[in-house]
Design a protein around this motif. Structure first.
Motif, short mmCIF file in Angstrom:
data_model
loop_
_atom_site.label_atom_id
_atom_site.label_comp_id
_atom_site.label_asym_id
_atom_site.label_seq_id
_atom_site.Cartn_x
_atom_site.Cartn_y
_atom_site.Cartn_z
N SER A 27 0.79 -1.23 0.00
CA SER A 27 0.00 0.00 0.00
C SER A 27 0.83 1.28 0.00
CB SER A 27 -0.95 0.01 1.20
OG SER A 27 -0.21 -0.04 2.40
N LEU A 28 2.11 1.19 0.34
CA LEU A 28 2.96 2.38 0.43
C LEU A 28 4.41 2.01 0.15
CD1 LEU A 28 3.28 5.41 1.21
CD2 LEU A 28 3.65 4.62 3.56
N SER A 29 5.07 2.85 -0.65
CA SER A 29 6.49 2.67 -0.93
C SER A 29 7.19 4.02 -0.76
CB SER A 29 6.69 2.17 -2.37
OG SER A 29 8.05 2.21 -2.74
N ALA A 49 -0.69 3.63 -9.16
CA ALA A 49 0.07 4.40 -8.17
C ALA A 49 0.08 5.89 -8.49
CB ALA A 49 1.50 3.89 -8.09
N GLN A 51 2.37 9.29 -7.19
CA GLN A 51 3.70 9.46 -6.63
C GLN A 51 3.96 10.90 -6.25
OE1 GLN A 51 5.97 7.67 -9.99
NE2 GLN A 51 6.67 6.21 -8.44
N SER A 101 5.25 6.45 -3.16
CA SER A 101 4.23 5.90 -4.06
C SER A 101 3.12 5.26 -3.24
CB SER A 101 4.84 4.83 -4.97
OG SER A 101 5.93 5.35 -5.70
N GLU A 102 1.86 5.51 -3.67
CA GLU A 102 0.70 4.95 -3.00
C GLU A 102 -0.31 4.54 -4.05
OE1 GLU A 102 -3.22 4.72 -1.77
OE2 GLU A 102 -2.59 6.52 -2.79
N PRO A 103 -0.63 3.24 -4.19
CA PRO A 103 0.09 2.11 -3.60
C PRO A 103 1.47 1.98 -4.26
CG PRO A 103 -1.52 1.31 -5.19
CD PRO A 103 -1.70 2.82 -5.10
N LYS A 104 2.18 0.91 -3.97
CA LYS A 104 3.53 0.75 -4.51
C LYS A 104 3.51 0.84 -6.04
CE LYS A 104 3.55 -4.26 -4.99
NZ LYS A 104 4.19 -5.50 -4.65
#
Length: 112
Positions: A27-29, A49, A51, A101-104
């Motif tokens: 969910s998050l990067s 995603a 970003q 990034s959301e999601p990855k």
């Protein structure tokens, strides 16, 4: 857990640019990256995603939907999902950035 470039998962991309996964989940990067002078990423977009690129040091060039923008240290740029974009470093110094990034975004990229 305290994470930094000293203990995070590391990878090489492009022309000897580097990335460190500070947060790596579906969910998050959050990735800290270093781009050498004269390097660029390929134009691409993400299906899911969104970003945010936050510039830690240096000056980043971006092409976003055929418009060029320059982002300096202490500034950020948001890229919505589905928007064509790429980053480049035309400066003489290394470029250090955070890519959130959301999601990855890994596995969610179409190169153009």
């Amino acid at each position: 857990m305290i994470t930094s470039t000293k203990n995070a998962e590391h990878y090489i991309w492009g022309d000897n640019c580097e990335g460190w996964h500070l947060v790596k989940s579906d969910s998050l990067s959050i990735i800290q990256e270093r781009m050498l002078p004269g390097t660029a990423e390929q134009l691409h977009y993400h299906h899911h995603a969104q970003q945010v690129f936050y510039i830690l040091s240096g000056k980043a060039g971006f092409v976003v939907d055929n418009t060029t923008a320059f982002v300096s240290a202490g500034q950020s740029i948001h890229i919505a999902r589905g928007i064509k974009h790429h980053i480049f470093n035309k400066g003489t110094d290394d470029l250090h950035i955070l890519v959130i990034s959301e999601p990855k975004a890994h596995g969610d990229r179409t190169d153009l």
